[in-house]
Scaffold this motif. Structure first.
Motif, PDB file in Angstrom:
ATOM      1  N   TRP A 195       0.353  -0.881   0.262  1.00 16.04           N
ATOM      2  CA  TRP A 195      -0.357  -0.195  -0.067  1.00 16.04           C
ATOM      3  C   TRP A 195       0.797   1.356   0.022  1.00 16.04           C
ATOM      4  O   TRP A 195       0.390   1.903  -0.724  1.00 16.04           O
ATOM      5  CB  TRP A 195      -0.837   0.033   0.914  1.00 16.04           C
ATOM      6  N   ALA A 196       2.275   1.367   0.510  1.00 16.70           N
ATOM      7  CA  ALA A 196       2.648   2.209   1.221  1.00 16.70           C
ATOM      8  C   ALA A 196       3.503   2.620   0.466  1.00 16.70           C
ATOM      9  O   ALA A 196       3.640   3.621  -0.743  1.00 16.70           O
ATOM     10  CB  ALA A 196       3.908   2.230   2.325  1.00 16.70           C
ATOM     11  N   VAL A 197       3.690   1.782  -0.584  1.00 14.04           N
ATOM     12  CA  VAL A 197       4.761   1.778  -2.467  1.00 14.04           C
ATOM     13  C   VAL A 197       4.221   2.171  -3.002  1.00 14.04           C
ATOM     14  O   VAL A 197       3.728   3.061  -3.647  1.00 14.04           O
ATOM     15  CB  VAL A 197       5.548   0.267  -2.291  1.00 14.04           C
ATOM     16  N   ASP A 198       2.197   1.970  -3.104  1.00 12.13           N
ATOM     17  CA  ASP A 198       1.792   2.424  -4.157  1.00 12.13           C
ATOM     18  C   ASP A 198       1.533   3.658  -4.122  1.00 12.13           C
ATOM     19  O   ASP A 198       1.380   4.395  -4.784  1.00 12.13           O
ATOM     20  CB  ASP A 198       0.706   1.191  -3.452  1.00 12.13           C
ATOM     21  N   ALA A 199       0.919   4.093  -3.681  1.00 10.45           N
ATOM     22  CA  ALA A 199       0.336   5.479  -2.676  1.00 10.45           C
ATOM     23  C   ALA A 199       1.510   6.373  -2.947  1.00 10.45           C
ATOM     24  O   ALA A 199       1.655   7.616  -4.187  1.00 10.45           O
ATOM     25  CB  ALA A 199       0.094   5.225  -1.289  1.00 10.45           C
ATOM     26  N   LEU A 237       6.961   4.768  11.035  1.00 13.21           N
ATOM     27  CA  LEU A 237       6.575   3.597  10.347  1.00 13.21           C
ATOM     28  C   LEU A 237       6.136   4.115   8.913  1.00 13.21           C
ATOM     29  O   LEU A 237       6.127   2.865   7.915  1.00 13.21           O
ATOM     30  CB  LEU A 237       5.451   3.496  10.977  1.00 13.21           C
ATOM     31  N   ALA A 238       5.294   4.986   8.190  1.00 13.94           N
ATOM     32  CA  ALA A 238       5.471   5.241   6.810  1.00 13.94           C
ATOM     33  C   ALA A 238       7.147   5.464   6.578  1.00 13.94           C
ATOM     34  O   ALA A 238       7.368   4.740   5.639  1.00 13.94           O
ATOM     35  CB  ALA A 238       4.774   6.895   6.629  1.00 13.94           C
ATOM     36  N   GLN A 239       7.421   5.895   6.896  1.00 17.08           N
ATOM     37  CA  GLN A 239       8.735   5.759   6.319  1.00 17.08           C
ATOM     38  C   GLN A 239       9.845   4.295   6.568  1.00 17.08           C
ATOM     39  O   GLN A 239      10.509   4.063   5.466  1.00 17.08           O
ATOM     40  CB  GLN A 239      10.774   6.502   7.361  1.00 17.08           C
TER      41      GLN A 239
END
Lengths: 432, 172
Positions: free
Chosen positions: A45-49, B74-76
């Protein structure tokens, strides 16, 4: 109790959040560490975002850059074009020379039944981002599992190795660079052939480790991949030694400047397919070491018949007579199948074909001739191979030198067929 | 550059609009992921950390500070190559500590901000290193020179960035 909780509410929440994160971290580590195969959905999700934005910015930037460079900023292009054409000519010459060397190396490798890893297929990818941290050296590329990218595939540029694919997403992949502290590349020094492991440092530099302190390593020496890590094929440039100093314990501290500019990567190649192959020469038939040596040695000029008769040994006289014939073009060595080595030899041969040069090298080559004859003998199967050579025509300079046969003293080349192509002159040898 | 000790009543507490609360950390993460590839020297900066410190100190609420730090960390982590949670833990501690400090000290002037950012950068790096080595068992080496230089660079950038972000402050 309630008052205690109320009084330390912030601290309790703080510790709870920390505990939860530590727990989450522990679960991840327990499952196999950073190199584990499965990828968590949250990562995807993070990468896709984030990557679509990076991709869009890169695309806009490239478009603008392309318009500027291709339509507006064309100053000096003509001069550069002329220079490049000259460079191409030079490189063609160099290519032929290197091709000859490579073919020779392949034949030698085939003698040892050497299997080499060959890069069969690569996928070009664009770098669209990094890991958002100075502490981990990794980059994102715009190719993923949809493009055939898989974990642990090597990533390279034209100048050297970059890293390996660590995680794969449908349309992107995370590449761990070789200067990350947790990465390691099996490496060897080009000249000394010393083996070691290349690691990253906290500063993002490369260090070659595990080289004993009593070894001699000079700055400027090239570091290549050794293939020992089972990821990078052998022989790819890793970097250049910049500084050598005594290290801890028994090893040297060898600082390496990466061959690829890891801080300014824009496009990379992901090696999606590599396979082991036997060298090509093996398919064309095995050659003896003596054959290769005979090809490499310079020839000698014609001598009077008496000289050949007075020679003490059959081996040396055989070589002494056969070589001049090759050199003067009387004997036409057949061109081996796809073998540029025979193409390389004429230049050497042609040099000694002139009388003055031939005389000057004659004395020096006497011992070499004897060595050739000895080498031929040491192969222990001169008759069989001679027959084979006669039929296949692999090598024009192989002689019948069986000492037990009286005709061995006549020393004639096995494949002096008239149909064989002539030895080209140096001018003919020049490629275009 | 005085760091004045004041009572809770004397210190201004700020809040931020939702777009700023979400957009600024996301922009910081994006720039941190994108810019080092174009400007290699930029990798020395840690924009998400600077944003964490700013929000934590401005809100002066330890709970929101630690959650801000945890979320940004966490996002990092999700964008990095290592297990998720290393930056999360480090930034949670920094967020909590910065907001606790902000509740007690007035760190509005440039000098104080410089020192506070430098200190928190060192704390952040130390925690990251400890967790990465001790818990995750990553092979990492501590480099004092690199940490100090990066700390000074981040502190300098932080001073400028905080003044820019001050524009988004709203009195609570």
């Amino acid at each position: 109790m309630e008052s205690l909780l109320g009084r330390h509410r912030n601290l309790i929440i703080f510790l709870s959040v920390l505990f939860l994160q530590a727990l989450g971290l522990a679960v991840q580590v327990k499952r196999g560490g950073p190199d584990e195969q499965d990828t968590r959905l949250i990562r995807i999700w993070a990468v896709d975002a984030l990557t679509p934005f990076e991709r869009a910015v890169v695309r806009v930037q490239n478009s603008a850059d392309g318009v500027w460079r291709n339509y507006f900023f064309l100053r000096g292009v003509r001069a550069e074009n002329r220079q490049l054409k000259e460079q191409i000519e030079q490189m063609r010459l160099e290519e032929v020379r290197l091709g000859e060397d490579a073919a020779q190396a392949r034949r030698l490798q085939s003698l040892l039944a050497f299997k080499e890893q060959v890069i069969a297929k690569t996928v070009a990818a664009q770098v669209i981002g990094s890991s958002a941290s100075d502490l981990s050296k990794s980059i994102y590329i715009d190719k993923g599992s949809n493009d055939g990218i898989a974990q642990d595939m090597p990533v390279i540029t034209a100048t050297g190795i970059v890293g390996k694919v660590l995680r794969v997403y449908p349309s992107t992949a995370l590449v761990l660079l070789i200067n990350d502290q947790t990465s390691g590349v099996g490496a060897l020094l080009e000249k000394s052939r010393l083996q070691g492991v290349v690691h990253g440092t906290p500063n993002g530099e490369l260090m070659l480790e595990r080289v004993m302190s009593d070894e001699q390593v000079a700055p400027g020496e090239t570091v290549l991949s050794s293939g020992g890590d089972q990821i990078f094929p052998k022989g790819l440039p890793v970097g250049t030694v910049t500084h050598v100093s005594p290290g801890k314990e028994l090893f040297l501290n060898i600082k390496v400047k990466p061959a690829a500019d890891l801080s300014r990567l824009e496009e990379v190649l992901v090696v999606t397919e590599k396979h082991e192959q036997q060298s090509l020469a093996e398919n064309a038939g095995r050659m003896r070491a003596a054959d290769i040596l005979a090809l490499r040695l310079p020839s000698v000029p014609d001598k009077p018949a008496a000289a050949g008769q007075t020679a003490t040994g059959a081996k040396s006289s055989g070589a002494a007579q056969a070589k001049p014939q090759v050199a003067t073009g009387k004997i036409k060595p057949p061109q081996e199948n796809a073998s540029p080595t025979t193409g390389a030899q004429p230049s050497k041969m042609a040099k000694v074909a002139t009388p003055v040069a031939a005389q000057s090298v004659a004395g020096k080559t006497q011992s070499a001739k004897a060595n050739v004859a000895n080498s031929t003998e040491h192969t222990a199967v001169p008759t069989d191979l001679g027959k084979k050579n006669r039929t296949t025509g692999i090598n024009g300079s192989i002689l019948e030198t069986h000492p037990s046969k009286p005709e061995a003293t006549q020393a004639k080349p096995l494949n002096a067929q008239p149909a064989s192509p002539p030895v080209p002159s140096p001018s003919q040898d020049t490629p275009h | 550059m005085p760091i004045t000790y004041t009572s809770g009543e004397q210190i201004e507490v700020y809040r931020f609009s939702i777009p700023v609360t979400i957009g600024v950390p996301l922009l910081a993460l994006f720039l941190q992921a994108f810019l080092p590839q174009r400007l290699p020297f930029f990798s020395i900066f840690d924009l998400p950390l600077l944003v964490t410190i700013f929000f934590a100190m401005a809100r002066r609420n330890p709970i929101s500070g630690l959650f801000t730090g945890a979320a940004i960390g966490l996002a990092q982590d999700m964008l990095g190559a290592y297990p998720i949670g290393i930056f999360g833990i480090a930034k949670t501690v920094v967020g909590y500590a910065a907001s606790s400090l902000g509740a007690k000290l007035d760190v509005e002037n440039a000098g104080a901000r410089f020192l506070v950012t430098l200190g928190f950068y060192l704390v952040h790096q130390a925690i990251y290193f400890a967790v990465a080595r001790g818990m995750v068992n990553l092979t990492m080496n501590w480099s004092w020179s690199r940490v100090i230089i990066a700390g000074l660079a981040n502190a300098l950038l932080g001073v400028g960035l905080y003044f820019l972000l001050d524009k988004f402050k709203q009195r609570a």
